[in-house]
Design a protein around this motif. Structure first.
Motif, PDB file in Angstrom:
ATOM      1  N   UNK A  14     -77.432  71.391 -35.055  1.00 58.56           N
ATOM      2  CA  UNK A  14     -78.543  71.604 -35.989  1.00 58.56           C
ATOM      3  C   UNK A  14     -78.697  70.404 -36.914  1.00 58.56           C
ATOM      4  N   UNK A  15     -77.598  69.878 -37.402  1.00 55.70           N
ATOM      5  CA  UNK A  15     -77.662  68.745 -38.331  1.00 55.70           C
ATOM      6  C   UNK A  15     -78.180  67.482 -37.657  1.00 55.70           C
ATOM      7  N   UNK A  16     -77.951  67.370 -36.356  1.00 52.66           N
ATOM      8  CA  UNK A  16     -78.350  66.160 -35.637  1.00 52.66           C
ATOM      9  C   UNK A  16     -79.689  66.304 -34.921  1.00 52.66           C
ATOM     10  N   UNK A  17     -80.241  67.494 -34.854  1.00 55.77           N
ATOM     11  CA  UNK A  17     -81.468  67.699 -34.086  1.00 55.77           C
ATOM     12  C   UNK A  17     -82.640  66.958 -34.721  1.00 55.77           C
ATOM     13  N   UNK A  18     -83.567  66.566 -33.861  1.00 52.86           N
ATOM     14  CA  UNK A  18     -84.778  65.863 -34.297  1.00 52.86           C
ATOM     15  C   UNK A  18     -84.464  64.545 -34.997  1.00 52.86           C
ATOM     16  N   UNK A  23     -78.581  62.749 -42.194  1.00 50.86           N
ATOM     17  CA  UNK A  23     -77.766  63.951 -42.203  1.00 50.86           C
ATOM     18  C   UNK A  23     -76.398  63.643 -41.588  1.00 50.86           C
ATOM     19  N   UNK A  24     -75.384  64.290 -42.096  1.00 51.49           N
ATOM     20  CA  UNK A  24     -74.006  64.018 -41.696  1.00 51.49           C
ATOM     21  C   UNK A  24     -73.551  65.053 -40.664  1.00 51.49           C
ATOM     22  N   UNK A  25     -72.852  64.588 -39.624  1.00 47.28           N
ATOM     23  CA  UNK A  25     -72.349  65.486 -38.603  1.00 47.28           C
ATOM     24  C   UNK A  25     -71.063  66.183 -39.028  1.00 47.28           C
ATOM     25  N   UNK A  26     -70.614  67.114 -38.185  1.00 45.46           N
ATOM     26  CA  UNK A  26     -69.479  67.966 -38.535  1.00 45.46           C
ATOM     27  C   UNK A  26     -68.177  67.181 -38.701  1.00 45.46           C
ATOM     28  N   UNK A  27     -67.959  66.144 -37.914  1.00 48.36           N
ATOM     29  CA  UNK A  27     -66.716  65.387 -38.047  1.00 48.36           C
ATOM     30  C   UNK A  27     -66.629  64.740 -39.424  1.00 48.36           C
ATOM     31  N   UNK A  28     -67.717  64.139 -39.883  1.00 47.51           N
ATOM     32  CA  UNK A  28     -67.728  63.531 -41.211  1.00 47.51           C
ATOM     33  C   UNK A  28     -67.615  64.599 -42.304  1.00 47.51           C
ATOM     34  N   UNK A  54     -78.344  63.651 -46.951  1.00 48.45           N
ATOM     35  CA  UNK A  54     -79.002  62.419 -47.396  1.00 48.45           C
ATOM     36  C   UNK A  54     -79.421  62.487 -48.857  1.00 48.45           C
ATOM     37  N   UNK A  55     -78.632  63.197 -49.655  1.00 46.06           N
ATOM     38  CA  UNK A  55     -78.858  63.224 -51.086  1.00 46.06           C
ATOM     39  C   UNK A  55     -79.769  64.317 -51.590  1.00 46.06           C
ATOM     40  N   UNK A  56     -80.357  65.099 -50.699  1.00 50.33           N
ATOM     41  CA  UNK A  56     -81.286  66.149 -51.117  1.00 50.33           C
ATOM     42  C   UNK A  56     -80.935  67.455 -50.409  1.00 50.33           C
ATOM     43  N   UNK A 108     -63.089  59.622 -40.892  1.00 48.93           N
ATOM     44  CA  UNK A 108     -62.520  58.772 -41.932  1.00 48.93           C
ATOM     45  C   UNK A 108     -63.584  58.393 -42.963  1.00 48.93           C
ATOM     46  N   UNK A 109     -64.806  58.125 -42.502  1.00 46.55           N
ATOM     47  CA  UNK A 109     -65.884  57.817 -43.439  1.00 46.55           C
ATOM     48  C   UNK A 109     -66.129  58.996 -44.381  1.00 46.55           C
ATOM     49  N   UNK A 110     -66.110  60.209 -43.825  1.00 40.01           N
ATOM     50  CA  UNK A 110     -66.274  61.390 -44.666  1.00 40.01           C
ATOM     51  C   UNK A 110     -65.146  61.515 -45.677  1.00 40.01           C
ATOM     52  N   UNK A 111     -63.927  61.277 -45.244  1.00 41.58           N
ATOM     53  CA  UNK A 111     -62.771  61.365 -46.150  1.00 41.58           C
ATOM     54  C   UNK A 111     -62.899  60.356 -47.284  1.00 41.58           C
ATOM     55  N   UNK A 112     -63.244  59.120 -46.960  1.00 38.99           N
ATOM     56  CA  UNK A 112     -63.336  58.089 -47.985  1.00 38.99           C
ATOM     57  C   UNK A 112     -64.531  58.327 -48.910  1.00 38.99           C
ATOM     58  N   UNK A 113     -65.542  59.032 -48.425  1.00 44.33           N
ATOM     59  CA  UNK A 113     -66.630  59.444 -49.309  1.00 44.33           C
ATOM     60  C   UNK A 113     -66.104  60.404 -50.367  1.00 44.33           C
ATOM     61  N   UNK A 114     -65.252  61.339 -49.945  1.00 44.50           N
ATOM     62  CA  UNK A 114     -64.626  62.245 -50.903  1.00 44.50           C
ATOM     63  C   UNK A 114     -63.757  61.495 -51.897  1.00 44.50           C
ATOM     64  N   UNK A 115     -63.030  60.506 -51.418  1.00 49.57           N
ATOM     65  CA  UNK A 115     -62.207  59.649 -52.276  1.00 49.57           C
ATOM     66  C   UNK A 115     -63.076  58.993 -53.354  1.00 49.57           C
ATOM     67  N   UNK A 116     -64.240  58.489 -52.950  1.00 44.49           N
ATOM     68  CA  UNK A 116     -65.092  57.727 -53.873  1.00 44.49           C
ATOM     69  C   UNK A 116     -65.740  58.597 -54.940  1.00 44.49           C
TER      70      UNK A 116
END
Length: 198
Positions: A14-18, A23-28, A54-56, A108-116
């Motif tokens: 659903x997050x990746x459709x269209x 939008x961020x996928x489940x792994x992130x 994407x911020x909204x 890892x990108x998702x994890x480091x986003x949480x870190x930031x």
């Protein structure tokens, strides 16, 4: 929560459709949740949830797909929180898999986003021996590598090559280390009323 939740595979689709931009996928999402649950700071959902969209935030009225998406993400957060607290040996990060190859970059990108989101709260971790246990995560990200100046490029590359096997244990160790460090944001102090002179 209202209505049936998506499975995580359904949520990813659903997050990746269209081709939804940004939008961020489940792994992130799973990496972000790991940092939020295991990390040293409590970050409010209204701060981290919009990052997935994407911020909204999407329309989340009762009965909408947006509400179902948000409820599924919140349920996953609770599931990871419960697992790390009660069954840490069962914790497994959700990496992507393509043609039999494990892909950790999104996680890892998702994890480091949480870190930031709370870098000041993470400093005691970065400056403590726990940092060495986080090497599989840090060595797999540009920002993380900058926090490991003692390692050579070859050493960083070797750690990254085996990171898919060791990141789960790193998250569990982080969760153990932050039990006493975890803190919620301090509420703003309201000014004390001044006493009127008699």
């Amino acid at each position: 929560m209202s209505g049936a939740l998506y499975t995580l595979d359904e949520l990813d689709a659903v997050l990746r459709e269209d081709g939804r931009s940004g939008y961020v996928g489940v792994s992130a999402i799973d990496g972000l949740v790991a940092a939020l649950v295991a990390g040293p700071a409590t970050v409010a959902p209204e701060t981290w949830l919009p990052l997935i969209f994407a911020g909204k935030m999407p329309e989340a009225a009762e009965g909408t797909s947006g509400r179902r998406i948000v409820d599924t993400i919140r349920a996953h957060y609770s599931s990871v929180e419960m697992m790390l607290a009660t069954r840490p040996r069962d914790y497994t990060p959700m990496f992507m898999n393509h043609l039999g190859q494990v892909i950790i970059e999104d996680w890892v990108t998702g994890f480091m986003t949480g870190f930031s989101l709370a870098p000041d709260a993470w400093m005691p971790i970065v400056l403590s021996p726990t940092r060495y246990k986080l090497r599989p995560i840090l060595a797999s990200n540009e920002l993380g590598r900058s926090l490991l100046p003692e390692l050579s490029p070859i050493e960083l590359s070797n750690i990254q090559d085996g990171a898919h096997n060791t990141i789960g244990a790193a998250v569990v160790e982080l969760h153990k280390a932050t039990r006493k460090l975890r803190r919620a944001p301090k509420p703003a102090r309201s000014p004390k009323p001044r006493r009127r002179r008699q």
